[in-house]
Design a protein around this motif. Structure first.
Motif, PDB file in Angstrom:
ATOM      1  N   VAL A 113       0.825  -1.215   0.000  1.00  0.00           N
ATOM      2  CA  VAL A 113       0.000   0.000   0.000  1.00  0.00           C
ATOM      3  C   VAL A 113       0.855   1.259   0.000  1.00  0.00           C
ATOM      4  CG1 VAL A 113      -1.879  -1.194   1.199  1.00  0.00           C
ATOM      5  CG2 VAL A 113      -0.184   0.084   2.542  1.00  0.00           C
ATOM      6  N   GLY A 114       2.166   1.082  -0.104  1.00  0.00           N
ATOM      7  CA  GLY A 114       3.048   2.250  -0.114  1.00  0.00           C
ATOM      8  C   GLY A 114       3.257   2.858   1.244  1.00  0.00           C
ATOM      9  N   GLY A 115       3.153   2.058   2.304  1.00  0.00           N
ATOM     10  CA  GLY A 115       3.274   2.565   3.665  1.00  0.00           C
ATOM     11  C   GLY A 115       4.708   2.595   4.158  1.00  0.00           C
ATOM     12  N   GLU A 116       4.848   2.838   5.446  1.00  0.00           N
ATOM     13  CA  GLU A 116       6.153   2.977   6.079  1.00  0.00           C
ATOM     14  C   GLU A 116       6.294   1.955   7.198  1.00  0.00           C
ATOM     15  OE1 GLU A 116       8.614   4.925   5.255  1.00  0.00           O
ATOM     16  OE2 GLU A 116       7.616   6.180   3.751  1.00  0.00           O
ATOM     17  N   LEU A 117       7.443   1.323   7.255  1.00  0.00           N
ATOM     18  CA  LEU A 117       7.784   0.466   8.383  1.00  0.00           C
ATOM     19  C   LEU A 117       8.427   1.337   9.447  1.00  0.00           C
ATOM     20  CD1 LEU A 117       9.189  -2.660   6.502  1.00  0.00           C
ATOM     21  CD2 LEU A 117       7.033  -2.500   7.748  1.00  0.00           C
ATOM     22  N   ASN A 118       7.695   1.598  10.510  1.00  0.00           N
ATOM     23  CA  ASN A 118       8.183   2.434  11.601  1.00  0.00           C
ATOM     24  C   ASN A 118       7.659   1.873  12.922  1.00  0.00           C
ATOM     25  OD1 ASN A 118       5.479   3.177  11.578  1.00  0.00           O
ATOM     26  ND2 ASN A 118       5.856   5.101  10.513  1.00  0.00           N
ATOM     27  N   GLY A 119       7.732   2.654  13.972  1.00  0.00           N
ATOM     28  CA  GLY A 119       7.310   2.166  15.277  1.00  0.00           C
ATOM     29  C   GLY A 119       5.888   1.631  15.297  1.00  0.00           C
ATOM     30  N   PRO A 120       4.887   2.427  14.890  1.00  0.00           N
ATOM     31  CA  PRO A 120       3.505   1.937  14.928  1.00  0.00           C
ATOM     32  C   PRO A 120       3.253   0.724  14.035  1.00  0.00           C
ATOM     33  CG  PRO A 120       3.552   4.328  14.750  1.00  0.00           C
ATOM     34  CD  PRO A 120       4.958   3.858  14.553  1.00  0.00           C
ATOM     35  N   THR A 121       3.751   0.752  12.806  1.00  0.00           N
ATOM     36  CA  THR A 121       3.456  -0.352  11.898  1.00  0.00           C
ATOM     37  C   THR A 121       4.221  -1.623  12.278  1.00  0.00           C
ATOM     38  OG1 THR A 121       5.130   0.461  10.337  1.00  0.00           O
ATOM     39  CG2 THR A 121       2.858   1.138   9.968  1.00  0.00           C
ATOM     40  N   VAL A 122       5.460  -1.485  12.716  1.00  0.00           N
ATOM     41  CA  VAL A 122       6.190  -2.667  13.187  1.00  0.00           C
ATOM     42  C   VAL A 122       5.513  -3.222  14.439  1.00  0.00           C
ATOM     43  CG1 VAL A 122       8.363  -3.473  14.188  1.00  0.00           C
ATOM     44  CG2 VAL A 122       8.394  -2.033  12.150  1.00  0.00           C
ATOM     45  N   GLY A 123       5.009  -2.325  15.293  1.00  0.00           N
ATOM     46  CA  GLY A 123       4.232  -2.789  16.440  1.00  0.00           C
ATOM     47  C   GLY A 123       2.992  -3.551  16.008  1.00  0.00           C
ATOM     48  N   GLY A 124       2.331  -3.084  14.945  1.00  0.00           N
ATOM     49  CA  GLY A 124       1.173  -3.794  14.424  1.00  0.00           C
ATOM     50  C   GLY A 124       1.544  -5.153  13.863  1.00  0.00           C
ATOM     51  N   ILE A 125       2.680  -5.227  13.177  1.00  0.00           N
ATOM     52  CA  ILE A 125       3.137  -6.518  12.639  1.00  0.00           C
ATOM     53  C   ILE A 125       3.468  -7.483  13.774  1.00  0.00           C
ATOM     54  CG2 ILE A 125       4.954  -7.649  11.317  1.00  0.00           C
ATOM     55  CD1 ILE A 125       5.099  -5.076   9.606  1.00  0.00           C
ATOM     56  N   PHE A 126       4.135  -6.968  14.817  1.00  0.00           N
ATOM     57  CA  PHE A 126       4.435  -7.826  15.956  1.00  0.00           C
ATOM     58  C   PHE A 126       3.157  -8.289  16.660  1.00  0.00           C
ATOM     59  CE2 PHE A 126       8.940  -6.155  16.241  1.00  0.00           C
ATOM     60  CZ  PHE A 126       9.524  -7.394  16.039  1.00  0.00           C
ATOM     61  N   THR A 127       2.136  -7.439  16.651  1.00  0.00           N
ATOM     62  CA  THR A 127       0.865  -7.843  17.250  1.00  0.00           C
ATOM     63  C   THR A 127       0.251  -8.991  16.465  1.00  0.00           C
ATOM     64  OG1 THR A 127       0.475  -5.590  18.044  1.00  0.00           O
ATOM     65  CG2 THR A 127      -1.421  -7.049  17.945  1.00  0.00           C
ATOM     66  N   ILE A 128       0.287  -8.899  15.145  1.00  0.00           N
ATOM     67  CA  ILE A 128      -0.201 -10.005  14.322  1.00  0.00           C
ATOM     68  C   ILE A 128       0.604 -11.271  14.616  1.00  0.00           C
ATOM     69  CG2 ILE A 128      -0.392 -10.869  11.961  1.00  0.00           C
ATOM     70  CD1 ILE A 128      -0.979  -8.057  11.038  1.00  0.00           C
ATOM     71  N   MET A 129       1.918 -11.124  14.736  1.00  0.00           N
ATOM     72  CA  MET A 129       2.768 -12.284  15.011  1.00  0.00           C
ATOM     73  C   MET A 129       2.446 -12.873  16.378  1.00  0.00           C
ATOM     74  SD  MET A 129       6.344 -10.729  13.467  1.00  0.00           S
ATOM     75  CE  MET A 129       7.354 -12.154  13.889  1.00  0.00           C
ATOM     76  N   GLY A 130       2.217 -12.027  17.363  1.00  0.00           N
ATOM     77  CA  GLY A 130       1.878 -12.536  18.687  1.00  0.00           C
ATOM     78  C   GLY A 130       0.550 -13.277  18.693  1.00  0.00           C
ATOM     79  N   PHE A 131      -0.448 -12.704  18.027  1.00  0.00           N
ATOM     80  CA  PHE A 131      -1.760 -13.339  17.981  1.00  0.00           C
ATOM     81  C   PHE A 131      -1.798 -14.502  16.994  1.00  0.00           C
ATOM     82  CE2 PHE A 131      -3.159  -9.817  20.459  1.00  0.00           C
ATOM     83  CZ  PHE A 131      -4.318 -10.249  21.094  1.00  0.00           C
ATOM     84  N   SER A 132      -0.681 -14.795  16.346  1.00  0.00           N
ATOM     85  CA  SER A 132      -0.599 -16.004  15.529  1.00  0.00           C
ATOM     86  C   SER A 132      -0.629 -17.254  16.401  1.00  0.00           C
ATOM     87  CB  SER A 132       0.677 -15.988  14.693  1.00  0.00           C
ATOM     88  OG  SER A 132       0.677 -14.899  13.793  1.00  0.00           O
ATOM     89  N   ALA A 133      -0.436 -17.096  17.688  1.00  0.00           N
ATOM     90  CA  ALA A 133      -0.603 -18.204  18.634  1.00  0.00           C
ATOM     91  C   ALA A 133      -1.980 -18.189  19.262  1.00  0.00           C
ATOM     92  CB  ALA A 133       0.475 -18.123  19.726  1.00  0.00           C
ATOM     93  N   PHE A 134      -2.822 -17.246  18.829  1.00  0.00           N
ATOM     94  CA  PHE A 134      -4.132 -17.102  19.470  1.00  0.00           C
ATOM     95  C   PHE A 134      -5.187 -16.662  18.455  1.00  0.00           C
ATOM     96  CE2 PHE A 134      -7.249 -14.951  22.286  1.00  0.00           C
ATOM     97  CZ  PHE A 134      -7.496 -15.973  23.165  1.00  0.00           C
ATOM     98  N   GLY A 135      -5.291 -17.379  17.356  1.00  0.00           N
ATOM     99  CA  GLY A 135      -6.440 -17.176  16.481  1.00  0.00           C
ATOM    100  C   GLY A 135      -6.165 -16.674  15.077  1.00  0.00           C
TER     101      GLY A 135
END
Length: 294
Positions: A113-135
């Motif tokens: 989507v032409g976005g930026e990998l920064n604090g908020p978005t990397v945090g969002g990616i890590f959240t997806i990775m964390g919840f990969s063990a929970f749904g």
């Protein structure tokens, strides 16, 4: 149907706190800090991390790779409805693969989507990775991401708008909707989420960091009964008896008879899921008294 249930609860709490602060003359102001030009660094770091997770899943758990792959394939058939403790249901290998794959999907979405990998978005990616063990898994988060991207274009924004980049990542809180009802309802949930999440930040004035969880809870409250009213055969059974008690132990569990899979859910007829009962109130009859039980 909303994996970020804490975000929903905190959103309701923040909606009460903000008016109180405003009444005392201390109205909080929202700010936005958004870093750019870090894509190259984070692509390398996150790529290595996600690839390492996948390799560890295949070769670092002491289980044959073919068995790990079979477990991951079965994981992809689950709906993801909470609570879904994938670590206990499938073991460490499939979960590590799921974490790595979902992390890569999050990176691909931001770059697409032409976005930026920064604090908020990397945090969002890590959240997806964390919840990969929970749904969360690939088949139930991709529809939501597509819906958010489509909603961005429909609202005269573009998906690289900062709030919508986060919506595409954190909006996967609605992954169980796509997992249980299918891709079209999942895309619809993402589409609605892309509109709602831009409006729910105002009433909480940025005091709730889990704003996507708050929006996801509101959408689940409305979308779930609407879909099940139209599509009665896909109405899920809320919980097996003593479902939560199973998660109080650490030993592996046999999930072969659980109704956590899409195929098993669709095979159950409407009559099996909703036994016929007498009464005109639209509610199940009261439980019999102890003296009346056999």
């Amino acid at each position: 149907m909303n994996l970020y249930n804490m975000g929903f609860a905190c959103g309701l709490f923040a909606m009460m706190v903000v008016p109180i602060l405003t009444a005392f003359g201390d109205k909080p102001d929202s700010v936005l800090y958004w870093a750019t030009h870090y894509n190259g660094v984070f692509i390398i770091v996150m790529g290595v991390l996600c690839t390492s997770m996948i390799l560890m899943g295949f070769y670092g758990t002491g289980v044959p790779p073919w068995a790990v792959w079979a477990g991951y394939r079965r994981l992809l058939t689950t709906t993801g409805r909470a609570p879904s403790d994938y670590l206990r249901m499938f073991g460490a290998g499939p979960v590590l693969i799921n974490i790595g794959v979902n992390g890569i999907l999050g990176i691909i979405y931001i770059l697409a989507v032409g976005g930026e990998l920064n604090g908020p978005t990397v945090g969002g990616i890590f959240t997806i990775m964390g919840f990969s063990a929970f749904g969360k898994h690939a088949f139930n988060i991709i529809p939501v991401m597509i819906g958010v991207a489509l909603g961005a274009y429909g609202m005269h924004y573009t998906p690289d708008y900062p709030a919508l980049q986060l919506a595409g990542l954190f909006g996967t809180t609605l992954a169980p909707i796509a997992g249980h009802f299918g891709w079209l309802p999942g895309i619809l949930a993402g589409f609605i989420h892309s509109a709602l999440v831009l409006q729910t930040g105002g009433p909480v004035a940025g005091l709730n960091l889990y704003n996507n969880g708050f929006s996801g809870g509101l959408i689940a409250i409305v979308l779930y009964p609407t879909i099940t009213a139209i599509w009665k055969r896909r109405r899920p059974v809320l919980r097996d008896e003593d479902y939560y008690d199973l998660f109080e132990e650490n030993d592996p569990i046999d999930i072969s008879s659980w109704r956590t899979h899409r195929k098993e859910s669709t095979r159950r007829s409407s009559h099996e899921m909703h036994p016929v009962y007498s009464g005109d109130a639209g509610m199940p009859p009261d439980e019999p008294e102890e003296s009346e039980q056999p």
